[in-house]
Design an enzyme around this catalytic site. Structure first.
Site, PDB file in Angstrom:
ATOM      1  N   ASP A  53       0.100   5.014  -3.603  1.00 20.37           N
ATOM      2  CA  ASP A  53       1.431   5.425  -4.063  1.00 20.37           C
ATOM      3  C   ASP A  53       1.310   6.366  -5.265  1.00 20.37           C
ATOM      4  O   ASP A  53       2.045   7.356  -5.367  1.00 20.37           O
ATOM      5  CB  ASP A  53       2.266   4.207  -4.474  1.00 20.37           C
TER       6      ASP A  53
ATOM      7  N   ASP B 121      -2.875  -0.151  -2.113  1.00 25.21           N
ATOM      8  CA  ASP B 121      -1.413  -0.101  -2.131  1.00 25.21           C
ATOM      9  C   ASP B 121      -0.949   0.678  -3.368  1.00 25.21           C
ATOM     10  O   ASP B 121      -0.104   1.585  -3.287  1.00 25.21           O
ATOM     11  CB  ASP B 121      -0.895  -1.552  -2.179  1.00 25.21           C
TER      12      ASP B 121
ATOM     13  N   ASP C 101      -9.385   0.372 -12.036  1.00 27.69           N
ATOM     14  CA  ASP C 101      -8.504   0.756 -13.158  1.00 27.69           C
ATOM     15  C   ASP C 101      -8.895   2.135 -13.691  1.00 27.69           C
ATOM     16  O   ASP C 101      -8.039   2.982 -13.960  1.00 27.69           O
ATOM     17  CB  ASP C 101      -8.506  -0.308 -14.265  1.00 27.69           C
TER      18      ASP C 101
ATOM     19  N   LYS D  22     -13.157  -3.942  -8.408  1.00 25.90           N
ATOM     20  CA  LYS D  22     -13.296  -4.451  -9.774  1.00 25.90           C
ATOM     21  C   LYS D  22     -14.506  -5.387  -9.791  1.00 25.90           C
ATOM     22  O   LYS D  22     -14.377  -6.596 -10.043  1.00 25.90           O
ATOM     23  CB  LYS D  22     -12.020  -5.189 -10.204  1.00 25.90           C
TER      24      LYS D  22
ATOM     25  N   TYR E 129      -3.270 -10.004   0.167  1.00 22.12           N
ATOM     26  CA  TYR E 129      -1.972 -10.156   0.834  1.00 22.12           C
ATOM     27  C   TYR E 129      -2.043 -11.154   1.992  1.00 22.12           C
ATOM     28  O   TYR E 129      -1.024 -11.556   2.542  1.00 22.12           O
ATOM     29  CB  TYR E 129      -1.467  -8.811   1.371  1.00 22.12           C
TER      30      TYR E 129
END
Ligand code: NAD
Length: 368
Positions: free
Chosen positions: A253, A249, A225, A192, A142
């Site tokens: 959630d 992020d 993942d 990852k 970001y």
């Protein structure tokens, strides 16, 4: 010794409504547990803009930097939608996070038994769930450069850059390990590393910090993942999950919704330790200013009260009192008290924001 200092920034919309109930809880701890804070209050967001023409006055910023902890309600609302980007209410919150250098974002996903039916997962998978996601908040994709939309040949290309320094990974890893020491001592780090160099570095640095300074912590690594899948399959296998800004992020959630309502979710954002004192810290509910229910006495104050419980535990070293408060909330919910957002399909009569505050204070009295 001086009392610890707490700056309250109630903000906009339902922010002041839910914060009113937190102030009653703070007063209760002062009166009944001799746990006193030097509380000051100030404006942030739209209310600060209305008063000063800026969503965060410099004086308020200075108070936040000096406080032992900051408790924020919510900012924003339709009244401010047309404002220039530079003075939008959210800019006040972003400035707080940036200047306090709050790089470690803690999002608990705690499922109260009485609300387990609210989860989209089966009750036995989520009942008793109590995990925390630690998300790196100030770096990663970001913020990385280069970023932008560029012309390339006869088409445009959108670019963002995932970038982490060793120092940035090191400090958020320490934050997760410190947190784990106050909990079960177990951390699962997610990246990852199979396809991203930043993930390889992340894994190496996290492991090194653990081996060097936190040998007591049980550390595991997982691809993000797979982590998402495991969170939905068997979330109780985790205690503290450490991850970067982007994966955090998404995963936070996802984890939050395991537990049901937005009105129940607290959060903390922590900075670097200050000498022997607690790190800079901002505690706030995950929800926004909820303009659709503002001024109607419908807001659920629990997310904000749970944010204060996090402050008790992580800034003020009052883990037992934090547990007392969480158990009072658990008892109230088990008794059937529900604000409108927690009403099931079977109906019933919702209680107001203040009535929920009343019930929690009664449960706190009963805990003595
Ligand atoms: P929101 O979280 O304010 O509301 C989403 C929905 O959840 C609404 O239906 C609302 O009534 C309900 N809800 C939220 N909190 C609740 C509570 N405590 N009790 C009962 N119901 C609750 O999100 P939104 O509607 O997308 O945004 C509204 C405003 O809040 C916008 O201006 C947005 O920018 C701002 N916002 C601020 C923050 C923050 O201050 N950290 C976070 C998100 C959104």
């Amino acid at each position: 010794m001086a009392n610890p200092s707490l700056l309250i920034l109630a903000g906009d919309g339902i922010g002041p409504e839910v914060m009113e109930q937190v102030k009653r809880v703070i007063d209760w701890f002062g009166a009944k547990r001799d746990l006193r804070f030097d509380v000051s209050e100030d404006l942030v967001g739209g209310s600060a803009y209305d008063a000063h023409g800026t969503p965060l006055h410099d004086e308020t910023m200075a108070k936040a930097l000096a406080a032992d902890a900051v408790l924020l309600g919510a900012v924003g609302g339709p009244k401010y939608d047309a404002l220039d980007f530079s003075v939008k209410p959210e800019r006040g919150l972003l400035r707080l996070r940036k200047e306090m250098d709050l790089f470690s974002n803690l999002r608990p996903a705690q499922c109260f038994d009485a609300l387990a039916d609210f989860s989209s997962l089966k009750k036995d998978i989520v009942a008793g769930l109590d995990i925390v996601i630690v998300r790196e908040l100030t770096s990663g994709v970001y913020f990385g450069e280069p970023r932008g939309i560029f012309e390339e040949g006869n088409e445009r290309v959108g670019i963002n850059t995932q970038r982490y320094t060793e120092g940035e990974i090191d400090r958020v890893a320490r934050s997760a390990f410190e947190l784990a020491r106050r909990r079960s001592g177990k951390v699962c780090s997610m990246e990852k590393a199979n396809v991203m160099e930043s993930g390889i570095l992340w894994r190496e640095v996290v492991q090194k910090v653990r081996d060097t300074d936190y040998p007591d912590i049980e550390l595991s690594h997982m691809y993000a993942d797979n982590g998402a899948m495991q969170l939905v399959r068997a979330p109780k296998q985790f205690d503290v999950i450490l991850t970067d800004n982007l994966f955090g992020d998404i995963l936070s959630d996802c984890a939050a919704m395991l537990t049901g309502s937005l009105g129940m979710l607290p959060s903390a954002s922590l900075g670097a330790p200050r000498g022997d004192g607690p790190p800079r810290a901002l505690y706030e509910p995950v929800h926004g200013s909820a303009p659709d229910i503002t001024g109607q006495g419908k807001a659920n104050p629990i997310a904000c009260i749970l944010s204060f419980a996090m402050a008790l535990r992580y800034s003020f070293d009052q883990g037992d009192e934090a547990t007392r408060l969480e158990q009072a909330i658990e008892a109230v919910l088990a008794d059937g008290a529900r604000t409108a957002d927690l009403m099931g399909a079977d109906g019933g009569q919702p209680i107001s924001t203040t009535q929920m505050g009343d019930a929690i204070l009664t449960a706190l009295d009963n805990s003595l």
